[in-house]
Design a protein around this motif. Sequence first.
Motif, PDB file in Angstrom:
ATOM      1  N   PHE A 114       0.833  -1.206   0.000  1.00 34.63           N
ATOM      2  CA  PHE A 114       0.000   0.000   0.000  1.00 34.63           C
ATOM      3  C   PHE A 114       0.870   1.261   0.000  1.00 34.63           C
ATOM      4  CE2 PHE A 114      -2.370   3.379   2.082  1.00 34.63           C
ATOM      5  CZ  PHE A 114      -3.641   3.284   1.526  1.00 34.63           C
ATOM      6  N   VAL A 115       1.804   1.346   0.923  1.00 34.10           N
ATOM      7  CA  VAL A 115       2.633   2.548   1.080  1.00 34.10           C
ATOM      8  C   VAL A 115       3.579   2.725  -0.108  1.00 34.10           C
ATOM      9  CG1 VAL A 115       4.475   3.598   2.474  1.00 34.10           C
ATOM     10  CG2 VAL A 115       2.445   2.610   3.596  1.00 34.10           C
ATOM     11  N   HIS A 116       4.292   1.671  -0.483  1.00 33.59           N
ATOM     12  CA  HIS A 116       5.268   1.788  -1.568  1.00 33.59           C
ATOM     13  C   HIS A 116       4.595   1.993  -2.926  1.00 33.59           C
ATOM     14  CE1 HIS A 116       9.160   1.105   0.444  1.00 33.59           C
ATOM     15  NE2 HIS A 116       8.371   0.585   1.372  1.00 33.59           N
ATOM     16  N   GLN A 117       3.422   1.399  -3.123  1.00 32.21           N
ATOM     17  CA  GLN A 117       2.714   1.596  -4.387  1.00 32.21           C
ATOM     18  C   GLN A 117       2.269   3.056  -4.530  1.00 32.21           C
ATOM     19  OE1 GLN A 117      -0.894  -0.777  -4.995  1.00 32.21           O
ATOM     20  NE2 GLN A 117       0.085  -1.513  -6.868  1.00 32.21           N
ATOM     21  N   ARG A 118       1.843   3.663  -3.454  1.00 32.58           N
ATOM     22  CA  ARG A 118       1.436   5.069  -3.520  1.00 32.58           C
ATOM     23  C   ARG A 118       2.637   5.999  -3.676  1.00 32.58           C
ATOM     24  NH1 ARG A 118      -2.288   2.088  -2.289  1.00 32.58           N
ATOM     25  NH2 ARG A 118      -4.486   2.622  -2.432  1.00 32.58           N
ATOM     26  N   TRP A 119       3.762   5.636  -3.059  1.00 29.26           N
ATOM     27  CA  TRP A 119       4.992   6.400  -3.253  1.00 29.26           C
ATOM     28  C   TRP A 119       5.352   6.361  -4.735  1.00 29.26           C
ATOM     29  CZ3 TRP A 119      10.207   4.582  -0.658  1.00 29.26           C
ATOM     30  CH2 TRP A 119      11.238   5.449  -1.024  1.00 29.26           C
ATOM     31  N   LEU A 120       5.338   5.176  -5.332  1.00 32.83           N
ATOM     32  CA  LEU A 120       5.658   5.012  -6.754  1.00 32.83           C
ATOM     33  C   LEU A 120       4.670   5.797  -7.620  1.00 32.83           C
ATOM     34  CD1 LEU A 120       6.837   1.887  -8.535  1.00 32.83           C
ATOM     35  CD2 LEU A 120       4.801   2.970  -9.405  1.00 32.83           C
ATOM     36  N   LYS A 121       3.379   5.670  -7.330  1.00 34.77           N
ATOM     37  CA  LYS A 121       2.340   6.327  -8.129  1.00 34.77           C
ATOM     38  C   LYS A 121       2.507   7.851  -8.151  1.00 34.77           C
ATOM     39  CE  LYS A 121      -2.320   7.430  -7.035  1.00 34.77           C
ATOM     40  NZ  LYS A 121      -3.581   7.034  -6.415  1.00 34.77           N
ATOM     41  N   HIS A 122       2.725   8.431  -6.999  1.00 37.34           N
ATOM     42  CA  HIS A 122       2.828   9.890  -6.950  1.00 37.34           C
ATOM     43  C   HIS A 122       4.173  10.380  -7.497  1.00 37.34           C
ATOM     44  CE1 HIS A 122      -1.049  10.298  -5.212  1.00 37.34           C
ATOM     45  NE2 HIS A 122      -0.742   9.458  -4.254  1.00 37.34           N
ATOM     46  N   ALA A 123       5.225   9.589  -7.316  1.00 36.04           N
ATOM     47  CA  ALA A 123       6.515   9.943  -7.925  1.00 36.04           C
ATOM     48  C   ALA A 123       6.393   9.905  -9.446  1.00 36.04           C
ATOM     49  CB  ALA A 123       7.602   8.979  -7.443  1.00 36.04           C
ATOM     50  N   ARG A 124       5.663   8.917  -9.966  1.00 34.89           N
ATOM     51  CA  ARG A 124       5.424   8.827 -11.410  1.00 34.89           C
ATOM     52  C   ARG A 124       4.662  10.045 -11.901  1.00 34.89           C
ATOM     53  NH1 ARG A 124       0.730   7.204 -13.369  1.00 34.89           N
ATOM     54  NH2 ARG A 124       0.627   7.174 -15.593  1.00 34.89           N
ATOM     55  N   ILE A 136      10.642   1.136  -5.156  1.00 31.52           N
ATOM     56  CA  ILE A 136      10.789  -0.307  -5.331  1.00 31.52           C
ATOM     57  C   ILE A 136      11.988  -0.823  -4.538  1.00 31.52           C
ATOM     58  CG2 ILE A 136      11.285  -2.148  -6.992  1.00 31.52           C
ATOM     59  CD1 ILE A 136       9.808  -0.352  -9.083  1.00 31.52           C
ATOM     60  N   ALA A 137      13.117  -0.172  -4.686  1.00 30.17           N
ATOM     61  CA  ALA A 137      14.348  -0.629  -4.047  1.00 30.17           C
ATOM     62  C   ALA A 137      14.232  -0.679  -2.528  1.00 30.17           C
ATOM     63  CB  ALA A 137      15.508   0.280  -4.451  1.00 30.17           C
ATOM     64  N   GLU A 138      13.480   0.245  -1.948  1.00 26.99           N
ATOM     65  CA  GLU A 138      13.373   0.315  -0.492  1.00 26.99           C
ATOM     66  C   GLU A 138      12.227  -0.516   0.078  1.00 26.99           C
ATOM     67  OE1 GLU A 138      13.756   4.224   1.235  1.00 26.99           O
ATOM     68  OE2 GLU A 138      15.072   4.873  -0.402  1.00 26.99           O
ATOM     69  N   ALA A 139      11.462  -1.179  -0.778  1.00 25.45           N
ATOM     70  CA  ALA A 139      10.391  -2.048  -0.271  1.00 25.45           C
ATOM     71  C   ALA A 139      11.027  -3.147   0.577  1.00 25.45           C
ATOM     72  CB  ALA A 139       9.589  -2.639  -1.425  1.00 25.45           C
ATOM     73  N   PRO A 140      10.477  -3.409   1.761  1.00 24.79           N
ATOM     74  CA  PRO A 140      11.146  -4.318   2.697  1.00 24.79           C
ATOM     75  C   PRO A 140      10.939  -5.802   2.426  1.00 24.79           C
ATOM     76  CG  PRO A 140       9.141  -3.466   3.673  1.00 24.79           C
ATOM     77  CD  PRO A 140       9.301  -2.784   2.336  1.00 24.79           C
ATOM     78  N   ARG A 141      10.147  -6.152   1.441  1.00 26.21           N
ATOM     79  CA  ARG A 141       9.848  -7.566   1.183  1.00 26.21           C
ATOM     80  C   ARG A 141      10.002  -7.864  -0.298  1.00 26.21           C
ATOM     81  NH1 ARG A 141       6.243  -9.586   5.575  1.00 26.21           N
ATOM     82  NH2 ARG A 141       5.597 -11.162   4.080  1.00 26.21           N
ATOM     83  N   LEU A 142      10.577  -9.013  -0.611  1.00 27.44           N
ATOM     84  CA  LEU A 142      10.827  -9.389  -2.000  1.00 27.44           C
ATOM     85  C   LEU A 142       9.537  -9.448  -2.808  1.00 27.44           C
ATOM     86  CD1 LEU A 142      12.765 -10.245  -4.228  1.00 27.44           C
ATOM     87  CD2 LEU A 142      12.540 -12.608  -3.403  1.00 27.44           C
ATOM     88  N   GLY A 143       8.491 -10.033  -2.259  1.00 25.71           N
ATOM     89  CA  GLY A 143       7.223 -10.128  -2.982  1.00 25.71           C
ATOM     90  C   GLY A 143       6.669  -8.759  -3.346  1.00 25.71           C
ATOM     91  N   VAL A 144       6.833  -7.805  -2.449  1.00 17.93           N
ATOM     92  CA  VAL A 144       6.370  -6.430  -2.708  1.00 17.93           C
ATOM     93  C   VAL A 144       7.218  -5.811  -3.814  1.00 17.93           C
ATOM     94  CG1 VAL A 144       6.128  -4.119  -1.715  1.00 17.93           C
ATOM     95  CG2 VAL A 144       5.419  -6.118  -0.399  1.00 17.93           C
ATOM     96  N   LYS A 145       8.524  -6.033  -3.780  1.00 17.91           N
ATOM     97  CA  LYS A 145       9.414  -5.501  -4.825  1.00 17.91           C
ATOM     98  C   LYS A 145       9.017  -6.039  -6.199  1.00 17.91           C
ATOM     99  CE  LYS A 145      13.385  -4.821  -1.906  1.00 17.91           C
ATOM    100  NZ  LYS A 145      14.756  -4.420  -1.912  1.00 17.91           N
ATOM    101  N   ILE A 146       8.696  -7.316  -6.250  1.00 16.43           N
ATOM    102  CA  ILE A 146       8.308  -7.926  -7.526  1.00 16.43           C
ATOM    103  C   ILE A 146       7.015  -7.302  -8.041  1.00 16.43           C
ATOM    104  CG2 ILE A 146       7.499 -10.065  -8.608  1.00 16.43           C
ATOM    105  CD1 ILE A 146       9.544 -11.533  -6.745  1.00 16.43           C
ATOM    106  N   LYS A 147       6.005  -7.185  -7.179  1.00  9.61           N
ATOM    107  CA  LYS A 147       4.733  -6.571  -7.591  1.00  9.61           C
ATOM    108  C   LYS A 147       4.932  -5.134  -8.044  1.00  9.61           C
ATOM    109  CE  LYS A 147       1.733  -9.453  -4.785  1.00  9.61           C
ATOM    110  NZ  LYS A 147       0.819  -9.517  -3.641  1.00  9.61           N
ATOM    111  N   LEU A 148       5.747  -4.380  -7.332  1.00 13.91           N
ATOM    112  CA  LEU A 148       5.997  -2.986  -7.709  1.00 13.91           C
ATOM    113  C   LEU A 148       6.759  -2.900  -9.027  1.00 13.91           C
ATOM    114  CD1 LEU A 148       6.983  -1.519  -4.225  1.00 13.91           C
ATOM    115  CD2 LEU A 148       4.886  -1.026  -5.509  1.00 13.91           C
ATOM    116  N   THR A 149       7.712  -3.790  -9.232  1.00 14.19           N
ATOM    117  CA  THR A 149       8.474  -3.801 -10.483  1.00 14.19           C
ATOM    118  C   THR A 149       7.555  -4.104 -11.661  1.00 14.19           C
ATOM    119  OG1 THR A 149      10.478  -4.470  -9.331  1.00 14.19           O
ATOM    120  CG2 THR A 149      10.407  -4.872 -11.705  1.00 14.19           C
ATOM    121  N   LEU A 150       6.667  -5.069 -11.501  1.00 18.21           N
ATOM    122  CA  LEU A 150       5.714  -5.395 -12.569  1.00 18.21           C
ATOM    123  C   LEU A 150       4.772  -4.220 -12.831  1.00 18.21           C
ATOM    124  CD1 LEU A 150       4.904  -9.094 -11.637  1.00 18.21           C
ATOM    125  CD2 LEU A 150       6.299  -8.262 -13.553  1.00 18.21           C
ATOM    126  N   HIS A 151       4.357  -3.563 -11.761  1.00 20.22           N
ATOM    127  CA  HIS A 151       3.489  -2.382 -11.901  1.00 20.22           C
ATOM    128  C   HIS A 151       4.227  -1.274 -12.648  1.00 20.22           C
ATOM    129  CE1 HIS A 151       0.291   0.390 -10.789  1.00 20.22           C
ATOM    130  NE2 HIS A 151       1.192   1.222 -10.315  1.00 20.22           N
TER     131      HIS A 151
END
Length: 170
Positions: A114-124, A136-151
Motif C-alpha cells: 500500500f505505502v510503496h505503491q502510492r509512493w511510486l504512483k505519486h513519484a510517477r 521499489i528498491a526500499e520495499a522491505p519484502r521481496l514479494g512487494v518488490k516484484i509486484k511494484l516492479t511489474l506495476h
Amino acid sequence: SGLVPQSLPFGRRSFPFSAGFWITRAAFERAGPLAETLATNSDTEYCCRLYGLGLRAWYTATPGIVIHDHGADQSGEIGNVTHRTKAADRAASFRHIARAHRGYLARDASAALFVHQRWLKHARRAGQTAETAAAIAEAPRLGVKIKLTLHRLALGLFDKVDDTAPEAAT
C-alpha cells in the motif's frame, strides 16, 4: 461492529481521519501525536504507527458524529488537502512513511505494498524517475518488490523521464 480483522488488506484496515476517528488515551500516549511535518497522508502514517505498536482497530457502522459536506467551492473554503497537494509532495509523504515504518512494513506485506505503491504512483505523476526506482528498491519484502516492479513495467516507467519535467496533472 467489532475488531477489524488483520487479514484484511491494509487499504481496508486503514482509516481516513475525515471518516471519524476515536482513540483511547492509553493508545494515544503510546503512539504520540500526529506527524505535523507531512504535507498529506498523516492518517496513513498514524495507522502504520498504531498497527506497528500491535494495537488493533475497532469498527462500528454507527456514526459517532454526522458531518455535512456542503462543498468547498460554495463555502469559500479551500478544498480537500489530499487533492490539492502536489504529486511530488504526496510522494515525499509516502517516502517518509515508508522510511519511518520500515520495521512494521517488513512484517505486514499488505501495508508495505500500500505505502510503496502510492509512493511510486505519486513519484510517477511528478515525473520523478529516481523516486519510482527508490519506492521499489526500499520495499522491505521481496514479494512487494516484484509486484511494484511489474506495476512500474506495466506503466512504462523504465523509459527515460526527465526528473526536472513539470509535474503531471493528478
